[in-house]
Design a protein around this motif. Sequence first.
Motif, PDB file in Angstrom:
ATOM      1  N   SER A 109       0.832  -1.208   0.000  1.00  0.00           N
ATOM      2  CA  SER A 109       0.000   0.000   0.000  1.00  0.00           C
ATOM      3  C   SER A 109       0.867   1.259   0.000  1.00  0.00           C
ATOM      4  O   SER A 109       0.573   2.227  -0.710  1.00  0.00           O
ATOM      5  N   VAL A 153       3.716   9.642 -10.182  1.00  0.00           N
ATOM      6  CA  VAL A 153       3.028   9.760 -11.473  1.00  0.00           C
ATOM      7  C   VAL A 153       2.342  11.117 -11.593  1.00  0.00           C
ATOM      8  O   VAL A 153       2.340  11.731 -12.661  1.00  0.00           O
ATOM      9  N   GLY A 154       1.777  11.619 -10.505  1.00  0.00           N
ATOM     10  CA  GLY A 154       1.079  12.900 -10.538  1.00  0.00           C
ATOM     11  C   GLY A 154       1.998  14.107 -10.532  1.00  0.00           C
ATOM     12  O   GLY A 154       1.578  15.218 -10.851  1.00  0.00           O
ATOM     13  N   VAL A 160       7.785   2.411 -12.327  1.00  0.00           N
ATOM     14  CA  VAL A 160       6.894   3.295 -13.066  1.00  0.00           C
ATOM     15  C   VAL A 160       7.696   3.919 -14.190  1.00  0.00           C
ATOM     16  O   VAL A 160       8.837   4.345 -13.980  1.00  0.00           O
ATOM     17  N   THR A 193       8.138  11.697  -2.334  1.00  0.00           N
ATOM     18  CA  THR A 193       7.094  10.732  -2.013  1.00  0.00           C
ATOM     19  C   THR A 193       6.545  11.070  -0.637  1.00  0.00           C
ATOM     20  O   THR A 193       7.210  11.731   0.159  1.00  0.00           O
ATOM     21  N   ALA A 202       3.936   5.664  -5.642  1.00  0.00           N
ATOM     22  CA  ALA A 202       3.895   5.648  -7.111  1.00  0.00           C
ATOM     23  C   ALA A 202       2.854   6.628  -7.642  1.00  0.00           C
ATOM     24  O   ALA A 202       3.101   7.321  -8.643  1.00  0.00           O
ATOM     25  N   GLU A 203       1.714   6.713  -6.983  1.00  0.00           N
ATOM     26  CA  GLU A 203       0.695   7.681  -7.398  1.00  0.00           C
ATOM     27  C   GLU A 203       1.215   9.102  -7.280  1.00  0.00           C
ATOM     28  O   GLU A 203       0.954   9.950  -8.134  1.00  0.00           O
ATOM     29  N   LYS A 204       1.955   9.370  -6.216  1.00  0.00           N
ATOM     30  CA  LYS A 204       2.527  10.713  -6.023  1.00  0.00           C
ATOM     31  C   LYS A 204       3.536  11.028  -7.121  1.00  0.00           C
ATOM     32  O   LYS A 204       3.554  12.135  -7.662  1.00  0.00           O
ATOM     33  N   LYS A 227       7.813   7.068 -16.570  1.00  0.00           N
ATOM     34  CA  LYS A 227       7.250   8.422 -16.652  1.00  0.00           C
ATOM     35  C   LYS A 227       7.737   9.065 -17.925  1.00  0.00           C
ATOM     36  O   LYS A 227       8.899   8.961 -18.287  1.00  0.00           O
ATOM     37  N   ARG A 282       2.478   1.757  -3.490  1.00  0.00           N
ATOM     38  CA  ARG A 282       1.488   2.219  -4.474  1.00  0.00           C
ATOM     39  C   ARG A 282       1.124   3.688  -4.246  1.00  0.00           C
ATOM     40  O   ARG A 282       0.932   4.445  -5.191  1.00  0.00           O
ATOM     41  N   SER A 283       1.043   4.098  -2.994  1.00  0.00           N
ATOM     42  CA  SER A 283       0.778   5.503  -2.689  1.00  0.00           C
ATOM     43  C   SER A 283       1.921   6.385  -3.188  1.00  0.00           C
ATOM     44  O   SER A 283       1.696   7.460  -3.762  1.00  0.00           O
TER      45      SER A 283
END
Length: 145
Positions: free
Chosen positions: A58, A68-69, A137, A81, A64-66, A139, A61-62
Amino acid sequence: MTAPARRPRRQRGEEGETLIEVLVAVVLIGVAFVTILGGMGTAIISSVTQQEVTSADSIVRSAAEKVVGAPYVSCAGGYKTPAPPAGYTVTVEVAYWDGVGAFGAACSPTADTGVQRITLTVHSTGPRPVRDVTLEVVKRESMLS
């Protein structure tokens, strides 16, 4: 001489257990108890380990979202991160596409092709660390600007 006194015969239902029978029963109960206790211990350890792996997944993944955004940074030294909870660390490694067919660690601002492979790794630092959880990831620099 008189005949020796005879012991009275036991009547039905008065048979007793021998010492060996009692010892065998105690040993069998002990073996069953140890087996059950060992199984419960294994289940508890497995549950705690799975919970830590799920938490690490978890967290990665959190992160990775940061990443990617976040906006694309040419030759980034690393992306920010979210701070992980106590007991975990997050590392971020950035590799750069060389335009030929491989990712490498070196980057120069003039040779940045606009593609980065970002590897996020979460490491558990608790008393019983579990395996590291890694997520990659890719990018890409947006061409819409």
